[in-house]
Design a protein around this motif. Sequence first.
Motif, PDB file in Angstrom:
ATOM      1  N   ASN A 135     -23.427  46.788  -3.026  1.00 16.59           N
ATOM      2  CA  ASN A 135     -24.329  48.060  -3.378  1.00 16.59           C
ATOM      3  C   ASN A 135     -24.006  49.160  -2.977  1.00 16.59           C
ATOM      4  O   ASN A 135     -24.887  50.290  -2.853  1.00 16.59           O
ATOM      5  N   SER A 136     -22.595  49.423  -2.429  1.00 19.06           N
ATOM      6  CA  SER A 136     -22.336  50.637  -1.915  1.00 19.06           C
ATOM      7  C   SER A 136     -20.707  51.189  -2.345  1.00 19.06           C
ATOM      8  O   SER A 136     -19.975  51.423  -1.873  1.00 19.06           O
ATOM      9  N   ASN A 137     -20.634  50.647  -3.571  1.00 19.44           N
ATOM     10  CA  ASN A 137     -19.421  50.785  -4.459  1.00 19.44           C
ATOM     11  C   ASN A 137     -19.322  51.524  -5.791  1.00 19.44           C
ATOM     12  O   ASN A 137     -20.499  51.772  -6.218  1.00 19.44           O
ATOM     13  N   LEU A 138     -17.930  51.533  -6.329  1.00 18.54           N
ATOM     14  CA  LEU A 138     -18.005  52.108  -7.613  1.00 18.54           C
ATOM     15  C   LEU A 138     -18.983  51.434  -8.663  1.00 18.54           C
ATOM     16  O   LEU A 138     -19.470  52.021  -9.363  1.00 18.54           O
ATOM     17  N   GLY A 139     -19.141  49.988  -8.763  1.00 19.08           N
ATOM     18  CA  GLY A 139     -19.749  49.429  -9.662  1.00 19.08           C
ATOM     19  C   GLY A 139     -21.274  49.691  -9.535  1.00 19.08           C
ATOM     20  O   GLY A 139     -21.920  49.889 -10.571  1.00 19.08           O
ATOM     21  N   SER A 140     -21.742  49.736  -8.327  1.00 20.90           N
ATOM     22  CA  SER A 140     -23.293  50.044  -8.122  1.00 20.90           C
ATOM     23  C   SER A 140     -23.505  51.577  -8.710  1.00 20.90           C
ATOM     24  O   SER A 140     -24.438  51.842  -8.999  1.00 20.90           O
ATOM     25  N   ALA A 141     -22.502  52.467  -8.153  1.00 20.69           N
ATOM     26  CA  ALA A 141     -22.703  53.639  -8.431  1.00 20.69           C
ATOM     27  C   ALA A 141     -22.923  54.089 -10.087  1.00 20.69           C
ATOM     28  O   ALA A 141     -23.853  54.687 -10.643  1.00 20.69           O
ATOM     29  N   PHE A 142     -22.068  53.136 -10.695  1.00 16.60           N
ATOM     30  CA  PHE A 142     -21.715  53.512 -12.213  1.00 16.60           C
ATOM     31  C   PHE A 142     -23.407  52.572 -12.736  1.00 16.60           C
ATOM     32  O   PHE A 142     -23.997  53.297 -13.621  1.00 16.60           O
ATOM     33  N   PHE A 159     -31.524  53.534 -19.897  1.00 19.61           N
ATOM     34  CA  PHE A 159     -32.438  52.588 -20.776  1.00 19.61           C
ATOM     35  C   PHE A 159     -33.876  52.672 -20.374  1.00 19.61           C
ATOM     36  O   PHE A 159     -34.144  53.155 -18.997  1.00 19.61           O
ATOM     37  N   PRO A 160     -34.587  52.669 -21.222  1.00 18.20           N
ATOM     38  CA  PRO A 160     -36.342  52.365 -20.667  1.00 18.20           C
ATOM     39  C   PRO A 160     -36.519  51.347 -19.749  1.00 18.20           C
ATOM     40  O   PRO A 160     -35.841  50.168 -19.649  1.00 18.20           O
ATOM     41  N   ARG A 161     -37.008  51.722 -18.645  1.00 21.03           N
ATOM     42  CA  ARG A 161     -37.229  50.447 -17.407  1.00 21.03           C
ATOM     43  C   ARG A 161     -38.560  50.776 -17.057  1.00 21.03           C
ATOM     44  O   ARG A 161     -39.115  51.884 -16.977  1.00 21.03           O
ATOM     45  N   VAL A 162     -39.354  49.816 -16.301  1.00 19.98           N
ATOM     46  CA  VAL A 162     -40.404  49.991 -15.821  1.00 19.98           C
ATOM     47  C   VAL A 162     -40.330  50.761 -14.754  1.00 19.98           C
ATOM     48  O   VAL A 162     -41.381  51.355 -14.299  1.00 19.98           O
ATOM     49  N   LYS A 163     -39.254  50.628 -13.994  1.00 19.61           N
ATOM     50  CA  LYS A 163     -38.966  51.352 -12.587  1.00 19.61           C
ATOM     51  C   LYS A 163     -37.255  51.953 -12.571  1.00 19.61           C
ATOM     52  O   LYS A 163     -36.698  51.187 -13.088  1.00 19.61           O
ATOM     53  N   PRO A 164     -37.125  52.864 -12.036  1.00 20.94           N
ATOM     54  CA  PRO A 164     -35.760  53.370 -11.952  1.00 20.94           C
ATOM     55  C   PRO A 164     -34.897  52.287 -11.390  1.00 20.94           C
ATOM     56  O   PRO A 164     -35.242  51.640 -10.258  1.00 20.94           O
ATOM     57  N   PHE A 165     -33.837  51.994 -11.883  1.00 22.83           N
ATOM     58  CA  PHE A 165     -32.986  50.855 -11.325  1.00 22.83           C
ATOM     59  C   PHE A 165     -32.393  51.696 -10.381  1.00 22.83           C
ATOM     60  O   PHE A 165     -31.738  52.615 -10.200  1.00 22.83           O
ATOM     61  N   ILE A 166     -32.111  50.795  -8.877  1.00 24.34           N
ATOM     62  CA  ILE A 166     -31.487  51.377  -7.870  1.00 24.34           C
ATOM     63  C   ILE A 166     -30.484  50.467  -7.256  1.00 24.34           C
ATOM     64  O   ILE A 166     -29.308  50.825  -7.227  1.00 24.34           O
ATOM     65  N   ALA A 167     -30.588  49.014  -7.529  1.00 22.67           N
ATOM     66  CA  ALA A 167     -29.498  48.301  -7.229  1.00 22.67           C
ATOM     67  C   ALA A 167     -29.946  46.906  -7.575  1.00 22.67           C
ATOM     68  O   ALA A 167     -31.012  46.610  -7.565  1.00 22.67           O
ATOM     69  N   ASN A 168     -29.001  46.037  -7.825  1.00 22.56           N
ATOM     70  CA  ASN A 168     -29.230  44.636  -8.155  1.00 22.56           C
ATOM     71  C   ASN A 168     -29.153  43.883  -6.888  1.00 22.56           C
ATOM     72  O   ASN A 168     -28.374  43.891  -6.019  1.00 22.56           O
ATOM     73  N   LEU A 224     -19.852  46.647 -14.662  1.00 26.92           N
ATOM     74  CA  LEU A 224     -18.495  46.715 -14.825  1.00 26.92           C
ATOM     75  C   LEU A 224     -17.591  45.306 -14.598  1.00 26.92           C
ATOM     76  O   LEU A 224     -16.382  45.468 -15.010  1.00 26.92           O
ATOM     77  N   SER A 225     -18.287  44.415 -14.156  1.00 28.28           N
ATOM     78  CA  SER A 225     -17.553  43.381 -13.847  1.00 28.28           C
ATOM     79  C   SER A 225     -17.089  42.897 -15.046  1.00 28.28           C
ATOM     80  O   SER A 225     -16.281  41.683 -15.150  1.00 28.28           O
ATOM     81  N   ARG A 271     -19.541  37.864  -7.113  1.00 30.03           N
ATOM     82  CA  ARG A 271     -20.745  38.548  -7.451  1.00 30.03           C
ATOM     83  C   ARG A 271     -20.199  40.087  -8.010  1.00 30.03           C
ATOM     84  O   ARG A 271     -21.012  40.271  -8.891  1.00 30.03           O
ATOM     85  N   ILE A 272     -19.339  40.482  -7.605  1.00 30.54           N
ATOM     86  CA  ILE A 272     -18.488  41.754  -8.081  1.00 30.54           C
ATOM     87  C   ILE A 272     -17.264  41.347  -8.766  1.00 30.54           C
ATOM     88  O   ILE A 272     -16.666  42.524  -9.230  1.00 30.54           O
ATOM     89  N   TRP A 273     -17.061  40.219  -9.071  1.00 32.55           N
ATOM     90  CA  TRP A 273     -15.792  39.974  -9.703  1.00 32.55           C
ATOM     91  C   TRP A 273     -14.577  40.660  -9.221  1.00 32.55           C
ATOM     92  O   TRP A 273     -13.966  41.529 -10.168  1.00 32.55           O
ATOM     93  N   THR A 274     -14.238  40.681  -8.128  1.00 31.24           N
ATOM     94  CA  THR A 274     -12.961  41.645  -7.794  1.00 31.24           C
ATOM     95  C   THR A 274     -11.689  40.915  -8.211  1.00 31.24           C
ATOM     96  O   THR A 274     -11.577  39.801  -8.752  1.00 31.24           O
ATOM     97  N   PRO A 275     -10.671  41.678  -8.308  1.00 32.40           N
ATOM     98  CA  PRO A 275      -9.379  41.378  -8.934  1.00 32.40           C
ATOM     99  C   PRO A 275      -9.013  40.084  -8.108  1.00 32.40           C
ATOM    100  O   PRO A 275      -8.431  39.252  -8.727  1.00 32.40           O
ATOM    101  N   ALA A 276      -9.255  39.810  -6.695  1.00 31.33           N
ATOM    102  CA  ALA A 276      -8.896  38.937  -6.085  1.00 31.33           C
ATOM    103  C   ALA A 276      -9.566  37.596  -6.353  1.00 31.33           C
ATOM    104  O   ALA A 276      -9.023  36.502  -6.618  1.00 31.33           O
ATOM    105  N   TRP A 277     -10.768  38.040  -6.762  1.00 29.02           N
ATOM    106  CA  TRP A 277     -11.611  36.654  -7.519  1.00 29.02           C
ATOM    107  C   TRP A 277     -11.011  36.424  -8.681  1.00 29.02           C
ATOM    108  O   TRP A 277     -11.082  35.077  -9.063  1.00 29.02           O
ATOM    109  N   THR A 278     -10.667  37.043  -9.713  1.00 32.81           N
ATOM    110  CA  THR A 278     -10.037  36.773 -10.874  1.00 32.81           C
ATOM    111  C   THR A 278      -9.098  35.907 -10.911  1.00 32.81           C
ATOM    112  O   THR A 278      -8.871  34.787 -11.528  1.00 32.81           O
TER     113      THR A 278
END
Length: 381
Positions: free
Chosen positions: A187-194, A202-211, A218-219, A274-281
Amino acid sequence: MDAYRGFVMLLMMAEVLRFGAVYRAFPDSWFWSVLAFHQNHVPWAGCSLHDMIQPSFSFLVGVALPYSIAARLAKGGTFPKMFAHAVWRAFLLAALGIFLRSTHSQITNFTFEDTLTQIGLGYPLLFLLGFRNAKWQWGALGAILGGYWLAWALYPLPPAGFDYQAVGVPADWSHHYSGLMAHWNKNSNLGSAFDQWFLNLFPRVKPFIANNGGYLTLSFIPTLGTMLLGLIAGRWLRAESPAIPYRKFLIAGAALIAGGLLLHFAGICPIVKRIWTPAWTLFSGGVCFLMLAGFCWPIETKGYKKWAFPLLVIGMNSIAAYLIAHLFPDFIATSFRTHLGPNAFRFLGDGLTPLVEGSALLLAFWLILFWMYRRKLFLRV
């Protein structure tokens, strides 16, 4: 393919067996410890059997594509119509994933890390690459993984004193990396910033901060790499039919696993599902090649098919199995308690009650799929 797919879906449906709850009742048992570990995702880097469900499902989408394209061409399909169908299929998969993630939400939960949604986002490009030769496919795989790695490696690291707890990372989180690998911290990477930008459109009950699990939209990009590996495997299978290209599968599997491990232990890119890194692929793709070979050998080469029938029932109706696993557990469990009584599954003691009840649930899932199989009711997207 159907047996392998059925095995993967069985692993997903078997979550109802709740090995973790049984292990908590028997904390000194090595047996339940192993089963509990492999029925959960690892916290960050590494791999359990449960972690192989999504890459296997994605890989098999690629394996099936050459056969699907050939079948449609044989029926007189044209490229424009086939591509339009691929886009429509991608939309349905993404929409179904969002629907399933929204079943307990006040409003539509627009989230794109679900297995079906991830496949849907990458499927149109996979379809286009299905018409290209092997050099294009390997080149696309290299460009996807290399470009994705570079984008993450160049993205700035969080500042000193960054509040990880504010983005859902526990204070006692022990999986932080330093140096180059820190670009793949939770949660401190390019994907989380995106996602902090994209999901809040999108409409949300509360703002999205992190999964909370660290999963990302982006995975779908490196997941496309997994599907491409499946596409390559499917082409090899079809080209050498009825023979099975075991040598290619084993070499590819070993090379990909070695490549993923090298990137991880060299400190270049961690193996994180969880973030599907290239090494994981690379790593998970190699395992998928070996698993495909493992299912082909007894069924196709040795002709031992009867044992796989329970898996075929599931694998030939994988979308139905996916829906059942997500939508039916609570309903069936409640029905059991209503009609059989609240203590129906306690006859082996409280510690094994989750396993006994889960076994009944899993049998009910399979019987539904068997009923569909007997009546040739197959859900297709």
